[in-house]
Design an enzyme around this catalytic site. Structure first.
Site, PDB file in Angstrom:
ATOM      1  N   CYS A   8       0.863  -1.185   0.000  1.00  0.00           N
ATOM      2  CA  CYS A   8       0.000   0.000   0.000  1.00  0.00           C
ATOM      3  C   CYS A   8       0.899   1.235   0.000  1.00  0.00           C
ATOM      4  CB  CYS A   8      -0.983  -0.030   1.167  1.00  0.00           C
ATOM      5  SG  CYS A   8      -0.222  -0.053   2.804  1.00  0.00           S
ATOM      6  N   ASN A  11       2.188   1.574   4.386  1.00  0.00           N
ATOM      7  CA  ASN A  11       2.512   0.317   5.084  1.00  0.00           C
ATOM      8  C   ASN A  11       2.190   0.383   6.581  1.00  0.00           C
ATOM      9  OD1 ASN A  11       5.359  -1.827   5.798  1.00  0.00           O
ATOM     10  ND2 ASN A  11       3.341  -2.437   5.155  1.00  0.00           N
ATOM     11  N   CYS A  13      -1.540   0.668   7.310  1.00  0.00           N
ATOM     12  CA  CYS A  13      -2.980   0.349   7.381  1.00  0.00           C
ATOM     13  C   CYS A  13      -3.328  -0.889   6.545  1.00  0.00           C
ATOM     14  CB  CYS A  13      -3.823   1.539   6.919  1.00  0.00           C
ATOM     15  SG  CYS A  13      -3.566   3.045   7.880  1.00  0.00           S
ATOM     16  N   ARG A  14      -3.508  -0.697   5.232  1.00  0.00           N
ATOM     17  CA  ARG A  14      -4.060  -1.772   4.398  1.00  0.00           C
ATOM     18  C   ARG A  14      -3.146  -2.990   4.269  1.00  0.00           C
ATOM     19  NH1 ARG A  14      -5.148   2.040  -0.577  1.00  0.00           N
ATOM     20  NH2 ARG A  14      -3.325   2.988   0.410  1.00  0.00           N
ATOM     21  N   SER A  15      -1.897  -2.772   3.843  1.00  0.00           N
ATOM     22  CA  SER A  15      -1.056  -3.956   3.569  1.00  0.00           C
ATOM     23  C   SER A  15      -0.684  -4.733   4.834  1.00  0.00           C
ATOM     24  CB  SER A  15       0.170  -3.597   2.721  1.00  0.00           C
ATOM     25  OG  SER A  15       1.030  -2.703   3.376  1.00  0.00           O
ATOM     26  N   ASP A 123      -8.379   3.643   0.786  1.00  0.00           N
ATOM     27  CA  ASP A 123      -7.421   4.018   1.825  1.00  0.00           C
ATOM     28  C   ASP A 123      -8.189   4.550   3.036  1.00  0.00           C
ATOM     29  OD1 ASP A 123      -5.445   5.014   3.388  1.00  0.00           O
ATOM     30  OD2 ASP A 123      -4.466   6.172   1.814  1.00  0.00           O
TER      31      ASP A 123
HETATM   32  P1  4NP Z   1      -1.919   2.760   3.946  1.00  0.00           P
HETATM   33  O1  4NP Z   1      -2.595   4.120   4.495  1.00  0.00           O
HETATM   34  O2  4NP Z   1      -1.331   3.095   2.598  1.00  0.00           O
HETATM   35  O3  4NP Z   1      -3.062   1.821   3.853  1.00  0.00           O
HETATM   36  O4  4NP Z   1      -0.881   2.369   4.966  1.00  0.00           O
HETATM   37  C1  4NP Z   1      -1.900   5.330   4.579  1.00  0.00           C
HETATM   38  C2  4NP Z   1      -1.053   5.546   5.640  1.00  0.00           C
HETATM   39  C3  4NP Z   1      -0.390   6.756   5.745  1.00  0.00           C
HETATM   40  C4  4NP Z   1      -0.584   7.736   4.789  1.00  0.00           C
HETATM   41  C5  4NP Z   1      -1.427   7.505   3.724  1.00  0.00           C
HETATM   42  C6  4NP Z   1      -2.085   6.293   3.619  1.00  0.00           C
HETATM   43  N1  4NP Z   1       0.080   8.983   4.908  1.00  0.00           N
HETATM   44  O5  4NP Z   1      -0.182   9.872   4.077  1.00  0.00           O
HETATM   45  O6  4NP Z   1       0.899   9.164   5.820  1.00  0.00           O
END
Ligand code: 4NP
Length: 151
Positions: A8, A11, A13-15, A123
């Site tokens: 993702c 790294n 949340c989703r992955s 997201d």
């Molecule tokens: P992820 O979510 O890609 O599912 O881990 C996010 C985590 C952090 C951010 C964006 C999306 N960020 O902008 O910091």
């Protein structure tokens, strides 16, 4: 043994949720795969998973306690059989990084899993806690289908 890297953006949340679901599925069913997760971005390198992701995962029995965020490395394209992106933006980044002699199959998780109707895993980072539970549901279904396809 099949190896899968879930990817993702951050790294956190989703992955990590996808990898935890896959890891626990492997443990429970004797499925022969190794899994990991990474982000295309590096802002959260070394950090644990988002507390909202931890809570959502724990509520259905998956622990993210051991997770530490890392960025995708070029060597991942030689190490993993599958590198699966959560959305088209991250897929585009992966495709731009992929070395021509890498062995990984690079694709979209929901596409490779054979999920219909949805293309991207949304997201949840900028949304509310409810978004995490919904994303976890989607990931659990997708990872289950993926396991069936890669088995
Ligand atoms: P992820 O979510 O890609 O599912 O881990 C996010 C985590 C952090 C951010 C964006 C999306 N960020 O902008 O910091």
């Amino acid at each position: 043994m099949t190896s899968v890297l879930f990817v993702c953006l951050g790294n956190i949340c989703r992955s990590p949720m996808a990898a935890a679901v896959a890891q626990d599925m492997s443990r429970q069913s004797g499925l022969d795969w190794t899994v990991d997760s990474a982000g295309t971005g590096d802002w959260h390198r070394g950090q644990g998973a988002d507390p909202r992701a931890c809570a959502a995962a724990l509520s259905v029995g998956h622990s993210l306690d051991a997770h530490r965020a890392r960025q995708v490395q070029i060597e991942d394209f030689y190490r993993f059989d599958w590198i699966l992106a959560m959305d088209r933006d991250n897929l585009a980044v992966l495709r731009s990084l992929a070395p021509s002699d890498g062995r990984a199959n690079v694709g979209l998780l929901l596409d490779v899993a054979g999920m219909e109707a949805v293309v991207d895993v949304p997201d949840p980072y900028f949304g509310d806690d409810d978004g995490f539970a919904k994303v976890l549901d989607l990931l659990s279904e997708a990872v289950g289908k993926l396991a069936g396809k890669l088995r």
